[in-house]
Design an enzyme around this catalytic site. Structure first.
Site, PDB file in Angstrom:
ATOM      1  CG  HIS A 102      -1.920  -1.112   1.313  1.00 20.24           C
ATOM      2  ND1 HIS A 102      -3.105  -1.035   2.052  1.00 20.24           N
ATOM      3  CD2 HIS A 102      -2.181  -2.213   0.556  1.00 20.24           C
ATOM      4  CE1 HIS A 102      -3.929  -1.861   1.878  1.00 20.24           C
ATOM      5  NE2 HIS A 102      -3.306  -2.827   0.969  1.00 20.24           N
ATOM      6  CD  GLU A 105      -2.099   4.228   3.300  1.00 16.92           C
ATOM      7  OE1 GLU A 105      -3.172   4.589   3.375  1.00 16.92           O
ATOM      8  OE2 GLU A 105      -1.723   3.198   2.238  1.00 16.92           O
ATOM      9  CB  CYS A 134      -6.624  -0.362   5.078  1.00 20.67           C
ATOM     10  SG  CYS A 134      -4.902  -1.093   5.174  1.00 20.67           S
ATOM     11  CB  CYS A 170      -1.909   1.771   6.066  1.00 20.26           C
ATOM     12  SG  CYS A 170      -1.514   0.823   4.523  1.00 20.26           S
TER      13      CYS A 170
END
Length: 149
Positions: free
Chosen positions: A52, A54, A82, A85
């Protein structure tokens, strides 16, 4: 520099993800008004469910500082992180998360899961129309079988 400026940099990362047919989420990490880490979603290209924006930005920032502790850093991300993260943001000791749009289905900070500590400041809605537009464009193309992403 302002939150809008740094969110603009996160939007540039999201646009890179869109060009690569990834979900258009981008992130930058800022310390002392300098970007120390960047990332955009690379789940598809790396075949990695943890790739992801992040996570990539946190790794980049930690490598820049040669330290996993990102005390006093701010993460700017186009979509609410999410749960994975959100946890990584707190483990990295980031002090503030600024995001563009909420994720009512999987948002880890304020929408669904509310995974945050009192030490993490959260700001939402920065450049919201632009962030929302990128996501809408991506999913519209995904749903339209006649259009390639």
């Amino acid at each position: 520099m302002t939150d809008a400026y740094f969110m603009g940099e996160a939007v540039k990362e999201a646009e890179l993800a869109l060009e690569k047919k990834e979900v258009p989420i981008g992130a930058v990490i800022v310390l002392d008004n300098k970007i120390i880490g960047r990332g955009h979603n690379r789940v598809e290209s790396l075949n990695d469910p943890t790739a992801h924006a992040e996570i990539i930005a946190i790794t980049s920032a930690a490598n820049t500082l040669n330290n996993w502790r990102l005390n006093d850093a701010i993460i700017y991300v186009t979509v609410e992180p999410c749960p994975m993260c959100a946890g990584a943001i707190m483990l990295a000791r980031i002090s503030k998360c600024v995001f563009g749009i909420a994720d009512p289905l999987a948002g880890g900070l304020v929408s669904s899961y509310k995974i945050k500590t009192p030490k993490l400041e959260v700001v939402s809605g920065i450049l919201e129309p632009i962030c929302k537009s990128l996501m809408e464009e991506f999913f519209k193309k995904l749903r339209n079988k006649n259009t390639k992403i």
